[in-house]
Every structure is written in C-alpha cells, then in structure tokens.
Design a protein around this motif. Sequence first.
Motif, PDB file in Angstrom:
ATOM      1  N   LYS A 280       9.749   5.033   3.833  1.00  0.00           N
ATOM      2  CA  LYS A 280       9.441   3.640   3.547  1.00  0.00           C
ATOM      3  C   LYS A 280       9.362   2.882   4.869  1.00  0.00           C
ATOM      4  O   LYS A 280      10.298   2.913   5.662  1.00  0.00           O
ATOM      5  CB  LYS A 280      10.526   2.999   2.679  1.00  0.00           C
ATOM      6  N   ASP A 281       8.245   2.226   5.085  1.00  0.00           N
ATOM      7  CA  ASP A 281       8.076   1.362   6.247  1.00  0.00           C
ATOM      8  C   ASP A 281       8.398  -0.059   5.783  1.00  0.00           C
ATOM      9  O   ASP A 281       7.545  -0.762   5.240  1.00  0.00           O
ATOM     10  CB  ASP A 281       6.641   1.460   6.770  1.00  0.00           C
ATOM     11  N   LEU A 282       9.654  -0.458   5.985  1.00  0.00           N
ATOM     12  CA  LEU A 282      10.106  -1.749   5.466  1.00  0.00           C
ATOM     13  C   LEU A 282       9.408  -2.915   6.150  1.00  0.00           C
ATOM     14  O   LEU A 282       9.124  -3.931   5.521  1.00  0.00           O
ATOM     15  CB  LEU A 282      11.620  -1.866   5.630  1.00  0.00           C
ATOM     16  N   GLU A 283       9.139  -2.798   7.447  1.00  0.00           N
ATOM     17  CA  GLU A 283       8.516  -3.904   8.178  1.00  0.00           C
ATOM     18  C   GLU A 283       7.100  -4.175   7.679  1.00  0.00           C
ATOM     19  O   GLU A 283       6.685  -5.318   7.554  1.00  0.00           O
ATOM     20  CB  GLU A 283       8.479  -3.593   9.677  1.00  0.00           C
ATOM     21  N   ARG A 284       6.354  -3.112   7.379  1.00  0.00           N
ATOM     22  CA  ARG A 284       4.968  -3.261   6.928  1.00  0.00           C
ATOM     23  C   ARG A 284       4.835  -3.189   5.404  1.00  0.00           C
ATOM     24  O   ARG A 284       3.734  -3.300   4.887  1.00  0.00           O
ATOM     25  CB  ARG A 284       4.088  -2.184   7.569  1.00  0.00           C
ATOM     26  N   ASN A 285       5.946  -2.944   4.712  1.00  0.00           N
ATOM     27  CA  ASN A 285       5.948  -2.823   3.263  1.00  0.00           C
ATOM     28  C   ASN A 285       5.010  -1.711   2.798  1.00  0.00           C
ATOM     29  O   ASN A 285       4.232  -1.867   1.854  1.00  0.00           O
ATOM     30  CB  ASN A 285       5.556  -4.152   2.600  1.00  0.00           C
ATOM     31  N   VAL A 286       5.118  -0.563   3.487  1.00  0.00           N
ATOM     32  CA  VAL A 286       4.261   0.582   3.183  1.00  0.00           C
ATOM     33  C   VAL A 286       5.120   1.723   2.644  1.00  0.00           C
ATOM     34  O   VAL A 286       6.167   2.046   3.212  1.00  0.00           O
ATOM     35  CB  VAL A 286       3.501   1.065   4.440  1.00  0.00           C
ATOM     36  N   LEU A 287       4.658   2.328   1.555  1.00  0.00           N
ATOM     37  CA  LEU A 287       5.298   3.528   1.021  1.00  0.00           C
ATOM     38  C   LEU A 287       4.560   4.734   1.574  1.00  0.00           C
ATOM     39  O   LEU A 287       3.351   4.867   1.394  1.00  0.00           O
ATOM     40  CB  LEU A 287       5.241   3.524  -0.507  1.00  0.00           C
ATOM     41  N   ARG A 288       5.284   5.622   2.272  1.00  0.00           N
ATOM     42  CA  ARG A 288       4.688   6.799   2.891  1.00  0.00           C
ATOM     43  C   ARG A 288       4.819   7.996   1.948  1.00  0.00           C
ATOM     44  O   ARG A 288       5.901   8.257   1.424  1.00  0.00           O
ATOM     45  CB  ARG A 288       5.387   7.132   4.205  1.00  0.00           C
TER      46      ARG A 288
ATOM     47  N   PRO B 299       0.806  -1.219   0.000  1.00  0.00           N
ATOM     48  CA  PRO B 299       0.000   0.000   0.000  1.00  0.00           C
ATOM     49  C   PRO B 299       0.843   1.276   0.000  1.00  0.00           C
ATOM     50  O   PRO B 299       1.958   1.310   0.512  1.00  0.00           O
ATOM     51  CB  PRO B 299      -0.798  -0.116   1.303  1.00  0.00           C
ATOM     52  N   ILE B 300       0.279   2.326  -0.596  1.00  0.00           N
ATOM     53  CA  ILE B 300       0.809   3.687  -0.487  1.00  0.00           C
ATOM     54  C   ILE B 300      -0.113   4.428   0.474  1.00  0.00           C
ATOM     55  O   ILE B 300      -1.327   4.504   0.242  1.00  0.00           O
ATOM     56  CB  ILE B 300       0.823   4.399  -1.849  1.00  0.00           C
ATOM     57  N   ARG B 301       0.453   4.974   1.560  1.00  0.00           N
ATOM     58  CA  ARG B 301      -0.374   5.638   2.573  1.00  0.00           C
ATOM     59  C   ARG B 301       0.139   7.036   2.877  1.00  0.00           C
ATOM     60  O   ARG B 301       1.345   7.290   2.836  1.00  0.00           O
ATOM     61  CB  ARG B 301      -0.407   4.811   3.854  1.00  0.00           C
ATOM     62  N   ASP B 302      -0.799   7.918   3.217  1.00  0.00           N
ATOM     63  CA  ASP B 302      -0.406   9.270   3.590  1.00  0.00           C
ATOM     64  C   ASP B 302      -0.178   9.353   5.085  1.00  0.00           C
ATOM     65  O   ASP B 302      -0.287   8.349   5.814  1.00  0.00           O
ATOM     66  CB  ASP B 302      -1.443  10.285   3.096  1.00  0.00           C
ATOM     67  N   GLU B 303       0.119  10.542   5.590  1.00  0.00           N
ATOM     68  CA  GLU B 303       0.464  10.705   6.998  1.00  0.00           C
ATOM     69  C   GLU B 303      -0.725  10.478   7.925  1.00  0.00           C
ATOM     70  O   GLU B 303      -0.555  10.312   9.128  1.00  0.00           O
ATOM     71  CB  GLU B 303       1.048  12.103   7.230  1.00  0.00           C
ATOM     72  N   ARG B 304      -1.941  10.447   7.361  1.00  0.00           N
ATOM     73  CA  ARG B 304      -3.144  10.176   8.156  1.00  0.00           C
ATOM     74  C   ARG B 304      -3.519   8.703   8.131  1.00  0.00           C
ATOM     75  O   ARG B 304      -4.515   8.296   8.702  1.00  0.00           O
ATOM     76  CB  ARG B 304      -4.301  11.025   7.639  1.00  0.00           C
TER      77      ARG B 304
END
Length: 213
Positions: free
Chosen positions: A99-107, A48-53
């Motif tokens: 990049k949240d490597l543990e959760r595989n999230v692009l911030r 997922p790509i997620r914003d700061e919220r």
Amino acid sequence: MPKTEVRRIAAEIGLPNAQKKDSTGICFIGERPFREFLNRYLKHEPGPIRDERGRTLGRHVGLSFYTLGQRQGLGIGGVKERGAARGGNEHEPWYVAGKDLERNVLRVVQGQGHAALQSRALVARDCSWIAGTAPAPGRYAAKSRYRQADAACALHLVENGFRLDFDAPQWAVTPGQSAVLYDGEVCLGGGVIDSAEPWVLSPTSKAGEPVGQ
C-alpha cells in the motif's frame, strides 16, 4: 475431541449454546459484512490499483479494506500483453503486495508465488512474553499468519522488540498482525509485526518494503 462430542457434553450440562452453529462471523461485530462495519470507523478514499510496472488495473475502495496477500474482492482479472507467449502467467490471480499511503495506491502482483509476497525477515515490537522476559537469541520456530506451519527461524533481540530471520520464504508477512514464537510445542510469546523484509530485493526496493512498491 470431535465437535460432535463437545456438543453432546454441552447439551448434557445444559449450556444454552450447545446447538449454536459453528460460524457466527467475527466475534466482536456479530453477523454483519466486515466492510460495512469498517465503513463506520475508517476513512475510505478510493484510488488506483497498480501493478509493479505502474499500470492502472482498476480502482480500490479505500486502502484500509485490504490486507497483504489478499486475493478476493480486488475486481481485476488477467492482463495479457499483445503477442505474449501462451502458457505464461498473464491469467494468474492478482494479490495485494503493498500500500502506497502517500499516493493512495494499492499495489498488486500476479501469482501467489511472486517474490513481492515472500519475506525473509520481520521485525516485531509491542512484545508480550509468557515468562515475563524475552527468550535468549537463538534458533526457534514462529508463525506470522493464522494456521500456518511453524517456520524455522533465528531470533535476534532489537530495541523495543525482536527480529526473526527465516530459513525459508514466508508468504504475505503483514505489519499489524502478530508474530508468535515457539520452542518446540511451547509458546514463548510474540509481538506485533512492525516491518517485513522481502526475500529478494529489487534494485529499487528498500528493506521492509514489498518488491515493486
């Protein structure tokens, strides 16, 4: 010396690349799509790509294919809240902020001037100094991105590296890239950026992490 003059001299002395076109892609891989090249060597797990919220705005193709400050190729548009006032930043472009490597999230964050993209300090290691030893702590200038203007900073030596504290916010300081130190027009050397400290710390952020991570 203008490029045209360089080409003229090259032709005069018989260099075979005198008329070769200027841009030939990335020098060590040739003219091929960068993502195609990386696909052969890097693990790519979509996520997922997620914003700061915490809102999910889209999907990335693998964290290895993105860099801090990247705008192009994210595949997401503006996000407008119901009842939002006109003239806000809801349609500003999105930029990679972490990049949240543990959760595989692009911030990602919205707007080039977002605080999450600004850093006040960095720590670099794996240093290489032209004089053979590190310069004395003090006032210098540095570059943390290609072709940026020299940025005034204070140099502090730390274990296995150095720390730079900048006078003004530095945009998209990226671990893995180089920090190069200058004394006037003299290049002193530099190191590989290990971590960056956000210009404005949020209540939940830690030094070295982008705001909103």
